[in-house]
Design a protein around this motif. Sequence first.
Motif, mmCIF file in Angstrom:
data_model
loop_
_atom_site.group_PDB
_atom_site.id
_atom_site.type_symbol
_atom_site.label_atom_id
_atom_site.label_comp_id
_atom_site.label_asym_id
_atom_site.label_seq_id
_atom_site.Cartn_x
_atom_site.Cartn_y
_atom_site.Cartn_z
ATOM 1 N N MET A 94 0.965 -1.292 0.097
ATOM 2 C CA MET A 94 -0.079 0.093 0.008
ATOM 3 C C MET A 94 0.841 1.199 -0.041
ATOM 4 O O MET A 94 1.648 1.362 0.782
ATOM 5 N N GLU A 95 0.630 2.216 -1.198
ATOM 6 C CA GLU A 95 1.633 3.117 -1.147
ATOM 7 C C GLU A 95 1.038 4.268 -0.171
ATOM 8 O O GLU A 95 -0.208 4.443 0.050
ATOM 9 N N LYS A 96 1.894 5.029 0.491
ATOM 10 C CA LYS A 96 1.627 5.996 1.178
ATOM 11 C C LYS A 96 1.195 7.310 0.505
ATOM 12 O O LYS A 96 1.782 7.535 -0.341
ATOM 13 N N ILE A 97 0.087 7.803 1.270
ATOM 14 C CA ILE A 97 -0.591 9.088 0.405
ATOM 15 C C ILE A 97 -0.101 10.198 1.129
ATOM 16 O O ILE A 97 -0.028 10.233 2.532
ATOM 17 N N LYS A 98 0.256 11.457 0.631
ATOM 18 C CA LYS A 98 0.798 12.558 1.433
ATOM 19 C C LYS A 98 -0.285 12.992 2.307
ATOM 20 O O LYS A 98 -1.542 13.208 2.124
ATOM 21 N N ARG A 99 0.397 13.285 3.356
ATOM 22 C CA ARG A 99 -0.283 13.373 4.562
ATOM 23 C C ARG A 99 -0.456 15.067 4.932
ATOM 24 O O ARG A 99 0.374 15.643 5.025
ATOM 25 N N ASN A 100 -1.826 15.438 4.776
ATOM 26 C CA ASN A 100 -2.021 16.835 5.136
ATOM 27 C C ASN A 100 -2.631 16.862 6.391
ATOM 28 O O ASN A 100 -3.417 15.991 6.980
ATOM 29 N N ILE A 101 -2.404 18.106 7.249
ATOM 30 C CA ILE A 101 -2.918 18.161 8.683
ATOM 31 C C ILE A 101 -4.151 19.043 8.488
ATOM 32 O O ILE A 101 -3.848 20.319 8.254
ATOM 33 N N LEU A 102 -5.153 18.718 8.545
ATOM 34 C CA LEU A 102 -6.418 19.532 8.511
ATOM 35 C C LEU A 102 -6.660 19.911 9.835
ATOM 36 O O LEU A 102 -7.174 19.197 10.732
ATOM 37 N N LEU A 103 -6.827 21.521 10.080
ATOM 38 C CA LEU A 103 -6.975 21.798 11.420
ATOM 39 C C LEU A 103 -8.378 22.737 10.907
ATOM 40 O O LEU A 103 -8.666 23.293 12.170
ATOM 41 N N ASN A 104 -8.981 22.502 10.025
ATOM 42 C CA ASN A 104 -10.348 22.942 9.807
ATOM 43 C C ASN A 104 -11.374 22.085 10.721
ATOM 44 O O ASN A 104 -10.967 20.832 10.837
ATOM 45 N N PRO A 105 -12.579 22.599 10.771
ATOM 46 C CA PRO A 105 -13.444 21.758 11.490
ATOM 47 C C PRO A 105 -14.325 20.527 10.875
ATOM 48 O O PRO A 105 -15.469 20.652 10.523
ATOM 49 N N GLY A 106 -13.714 19.821 9.906
ATOM 50 C CA GLY A 106 -13.986 18.881 8.911
ATOM 51 C C GLY A 106 -14.067 19.048 7.506
ATOM 52 O O GLY A 106 -14.388 20.389 7.495
ATOM 53 N N PRO A 107 -13.819 18.306 6.667
ATOM 54 C CA PRO A 107 -13.569 16.940 6.766
ATOM 55 C C PRO A 107 -12.177 16.945 7.649
ATOM 56 O O PRO A 107 -11.484 17.878 7.558
ATOM 57 N N ALA A 108 -11.814 15.967 8.336
ATOM 58 C CA ALA A 108 -10.744 15.558 9.079
ATOM 59 C C ALA A 108 -9.619 14.959 8.337
ATOM 60 O O ALA A 108 -9.806 14.195 7.313
ATOM 61 N N THR A 109 -8.511 14.976 8.752
ATOM 62 C CA THR A 109 -7.312 14.318 8.491
ATOM 63 C C THR A 109 -7.782 12.358 8.603
ATOM 64 O O THR A 109 -8.466 12.332 9.723
ATOM 65 N N THR A 110 -7.751 11.802 7.679
ATOM 66 C CA THR A 110 -8.040 10.364 7.692
ATOM 67 C C THR A 110 -6.685 9.473 7.544
ATOM 68 O O THR A 110 -5.712 9.891 7.012
ATOM 69 N N THR A 111 -6.863 8.209 8.225
ATOM 70 C CA THR A 111 -5.692 7.275 7.799
ATOM 71 C C THR A 111 -5.579 6.905 6.433
ATOM 72 O O THR A 111 -6.693 6.952 5.669
ATOM 73 N N ASP A 112 -4.436 6.378 6.096
ATOM 74 C CA ASP A 112 -4.292 5.727 4.596
ATOM 75 C C ASP A 112 -5.554 4.431 4.751
ATOM 76 O O ASP A 112 -6.007 4.137 3.638
ATOM 77 N N THR A 113 -5.289 3.855 5.662
ATOM 78 C CA THR A 113 -6.279 2.445 5.755
ATOM 79 C C THR A 113 -7.593 2.919 5.317
ATOM 80 O O THR A 113 -8.446 1.938 4.685
ATOM 81 N N VAL A 114 -8.275 4.156 5.835
ATOM 82 C CA VAL A 114 -9.610 4.493 5.455
ATOM 83 C C VAL A 114 -9.510 4.738 4.185
ATOM 84 O O VAL A 114 -10.639 4.499 3.349
ATOM 85 N N LYS A 115 -8.541 5.746 3.631
ATOM 86 C CA LYS A 115 -8.472 5.922 2.211
ATOM 87 C C LYS A 115 -8.621 4.899 1.391
ATOM 88 O O LYS A 115 -9.372 4.919 0.384
ATOM 89 N N TYR A 116 -7.746 3.915 1.916
ATOM 90 C CA TYR A 116 -7.747 2.729 0.563
ATOM 91 C C TYR A 116 -8.912 1.813 0.819
ATOM 92 O O TYR A 116 -9.328 0.806 -0.152
ATOM 93 N N ALA A 117 -9.745 1.827 2.043
ATOM 94 C CA ALA A 117 -11.056 0.947 2.157
ATOM 95 C C ALA A 117 -11.914 1.205 1.093
ATOM 96 O O ALA A 117 -12.772 0.390 0.766
ATOM 97 N N GLN A 118 -11.709 2.315 0.314
ATOM 98 C CA GLN A 118 -12.816 2.588 -0.614
ATOM 99 C C GLN A 118 -12.396 1.979 -2.038
ATOM 100 O O GLN A 118 -13.442 1.926 -2.893
ATOM 101 N N VAL A 119 -11.238 1.397 -1.980
ATOM 102 C CA VAL A 119 -10.990 0.847 -3.435
ATOM 103 C C VAL A 119 -11.317 -0.705 -3.342
ATOM 104 O O VAL A 119 -10.722 -1.303 -2.926
#
Length: 375
Positions: A1-26
């Motif tokens: 599983m290739e790592k996806i660029k990690r952005n730190i979202l300090l806005n009130p959502g959408p939130a920073t997610t884990t790669d495992t959650v991102k890849y679960a869509q595929v």
Amino acid sequence: MEKIKRNILLNPGPATTTDTVKYAQVVPDICPREKEFADIMKDIRAELVKIVHGDPDKYTSVLFCGSGTINIDVLMNSLVPEGKKVLVINNGAYSSRAVEVLQYYHIPYIDLKFKYDIRPDLELVEKTLQENPDIAVVHTTHNETGTGILNPIREIGALVHQYNAVFTVDTTSTYAMLPIDMDRDNLDFVMASSQKGLMAMTGLSFVVGNKEIIERTKDYPTRSYYCNLYLQYDFFNRTGEMHFTPPVQTIYSVKQAIEEYWTEGEQGKYDRHIRVWEAIHKGKDELGLKDIIKKEWQSGMVVSIKYPNDPNWDFEKIHDYCYERGFTIYPGKISTTDTFRLCSLGAIDVPDIEAFFRVLLEAMEYYGVQIPAKY
Ligand SMILES: *Cc1c(COP(=O)(O)O)cnc(C)c1O
């Protein structure tokens, strides 16, 4: 599983997610009318009730395809019998949004307004309930995400039930972050969406609510077709499916996110959000920045910071400087004061906040903003 660029979202959502959650869509393509998919939704619906400690005999969850606001729309238009009204306890932008929804549906309401930086006066709430026996629903917001003030829902809920009204709470920015218990907190309906506390992808929203009350709404006035609570609830009961096309890939991400929620645990996750929030306060204090809500009233999910009184402070420029380095900050939601927000949502921890404040310090120095900040 290739790592996806990690952005730190300090806005009130959408939130920073884990790669495992991102890849679960595929996943292989699937028609959501298949039993295999209905089984996933059935499990998710049960888990969503469990997260707020709801007794499955008493509470259910109903899913919708849309952003979090769809829940406000659904509850406001579906729970009010003919000739009755809604009381909105309003100290911020999200309760004001519920008022706007009521206006659009021409549903009678009382907008009980308080200042954005104070908690609602419970005596006034009780007086309003006493004087208006035609209030059928009371609505408020748990964490007013625009400022980060946390409202005392358990105490409000006790009053609401004393006057035999239904209590709906916008918990979009506390659900799966701050422990919530349907019975203990005197709640009839709560709501959230996939991309906030659950840290999944955007597109799925849901309400958790009292089944008996939903059953009662069967013959209430129907004010919307797509956003009718009973219609969606009944369709789920009869078929196990959403009435119309669900956000298929988002639902796979939610399934994974719920597994990760239980792995971290209710208390563990809450502790992490609070530790991130404390780190935000520490960084803010070191730069001399000032927040607007009394700390003991803050939800622990949002810090709302006043713009420094400095001609070199330009939020857009500071935002862009941080954004280019992987950190997203967000403007506030108060009409009378200029603020920006730093939130503790998402799959982030203290080192991310420390890294952010190094970048913010650099940005302020780069643009010649005085440190400590001037007010
Ligand atoms: C995010 C949020 C919503 C939903 O906003 P959308 O933009 O529709 O996702 C509703 N209420 C609160 C308190 C929120 O924080």
